[in-house]
Write a protein that holds these residues in place. Structure first.
Motif, mmCIF file in Angstrom:
data_model
loop_
_atom_site.group_PDB
_atom_site.id
_atom_site.type_symbol
_atom_site.label_atom_id
_atom_site.label_comp_id
_atom_site.label_asym_id
_atom_site.label_seq_id
_atom_site.Cartn_x
_atom_site.Cartn_y
_atom_site.Cartn_z
ATOM 1 N N SER A 173 41.638 37.991 29.094
ATOM 2 C CA SER A 173 42.697 38.478 30.021
ATOM 3 C C SER A 173 42.953 37.125 30.814
ATOM 4 O O SER A 173 44.303 36.718 31.002
ATOM 5 C CB SER A 173 42.170 39.646 30.925
ATOM 6 O OG SER A 173 43.270 39.711 31.928
ATOM 7 N N GLU A 206 37.632 40.232 30.109
ATOM 8 C CA GLU A 206 38.015 39.602 31.190
ATOM 9 C C GLU A 206 38.406 38.078 31.075
ATOM 10 O O GLU A 206 39.314 37.788 31.342
ATOM 11 C CB GLU A 206 36.867 39.608 32.178
ATOM 12 C CG GLU A 206 36.603 41.029 32.797
ATOM 13 C CD GLU A 206 35.231 41.250 34.054
ATOM 14 O OE1 GLU A 206 34.564 39.896 33.843
ATOM 15 O OE2 GLU A 206 34.949 42.123 34.498
ATOM 16 N N ARG A 245 36.168 33.905 37.300
ATOM 17 C CA ARG A 245 35.299 35.137 37.219
ATOM 18 C C ARG A 245 33.866 35.050 38.045
ATOM 19 O O ARG A 245 33.474 36.073 38.470
ATOM 20 C CB ARG A 245 34.747 35.268 35.672
ATOM 21 C CG ARG A 245 36.058 35.435 34.762
ATOM 22 C CD ARG A 245 35.510 35.751 33.228
ATOM 23 N NE ARG A 245 34.488 37.105 33.323
ATOM 24 C CZ ARG A 245 33.244 36.997 32.803
ATOM 25 N NH1 ARG A 245 32.831 35.772 32.295
ATOM 26 N NH2 ARG A 245 32.680 38.192 32.845
ATOM 27 N N GLN A 278 32.878 43.739 28.109
ATOM 28 C CA GLN A 278 33.809 43.533 29.269
ATOM 29 C C GLN A 278 34.019 41.945 29.880
ATOM 30 O O GLN A 278 34.981 41.755 30.094
ATOM 31 C CB GLN A 278 33.189 44.405 30.237
ATOM 32 C CG GLN A 278 34.010 44.531 31.736
ATOM 33 C CD GLN A 278 35.206 45.262 31.441
ATOM 34 O OE1 GLN A 278 35.431 46.258 30.507
ATOM 35 N NE2 GLN A 278 36.152 45.398 32.326
ATOM 36 N N VAL A 303 42.803 43.103 32.379
ATOM 37 C CA VAL A 303 42.088 43.365 31.362
ATOM 38 C C VAL A 303 42.078 44.837 30.678
ATOM 39 O O VAL A 303 41.715 44.950 29.691
ATOM 40 C CB VAL A 303 40.589 43.115 32.042
ATOM 41 C CG1 VAL A 303 40.520 44.169 33.078
ATOM 42 C CG2 VAL A 303 39.545 43.168 30.967
#
Length: 204
Positions: free
Chosen positions: A108, A105, A125, A101, A191
């Protein structure tokens, strides 16, 4: 061993650990000697000596896969060339095809904000992202697109032609409208596009 010698050894070990930690965090962009000296609160000559000694420890330790590269005016924590075949095997492994994940992210953010530095990705992030960036580079989904003008010459990342082909995109304009997705999904973001694609690959 007298008290002063012990204190000096502890101090040196602390500096080694601090330098190693910073080199790990900055990743493949590396860090300049002056900035590193400022961060560990030591003179540049002393920090340079610490770097040389730390690298010597890596080289002399057969169980260590690390070494320090001096690239221009920057220092980069890297892996020894002897482990290159293993890392290539990992990157090409079918079991390593899925992305975490965190990596999705990161992908993305890079796709929508490119060209962008790793530090800027981390600011968005809120967490360290060097591992995710390195894996995306290994997967040929992102690549270096240049460097920032100014101190540090940070690497700018962007998506690759392979990324476009993999996700069936003819141009970046075909990416889903990020504002529309944010309005509809609130906390979910672009994402999901990449997550669904990779999930399908894993289920097939």
């Amino acid at each position: 061993m007298n008290r002063s010698c012990f204190t000096q050894q502890v101090k040196q070990m602390s500096k080694y650990s601090e330098i190693e930690a910073i080199l790990f965090v900055v990743g493949d962009e590396g860090i300049g000697l002056e900035e590193l000296s400022y961060l560990v609160n030591s003179k540049t000559a002393a920090v340079y000596q610490y770097l040389q000694e730390l690298n010597q420890r890596y080289e002399e330790n057969e169980d260590s896969a690390l070494h320090i590269l001096e690239v221009g005016n920057h220092f980069v924590l890297s892996t020894k060339k002897e482990v290159a075949p293993l890392l290539k095997k990992y990157a090409e492994s079918p079991m390593g095809n899925s992305l975490s994940q965190a990596a999705l992210e990161t992908l993305s953010i890079i796709a929508y904000k490119q060209p962008i530095t790793r530090i800027e990705v981390e600011e968005i992030r809120g967490v360290q992202s060097s591992g995710s960036v390195q894996k995306l580079v290994a997967k040929r989904l992102i690549e270096e697109k240049g460097r920032v003008d100014g101190p540090g010459r940070a690497i700018l990342y962007g998506t690759t032609e392979y990324f476009m082909d993999y996700f069936g995109l003819k141009s970046l304009a075909e990416l889903p409208d990020i504002q529309a997705m944010e309005d509809e999904l609130e906390e979910d973001g672009p994402v999901d596009l990449f997550y669904d694609r990779y999930k399908q690959e894993g289920d097939s």
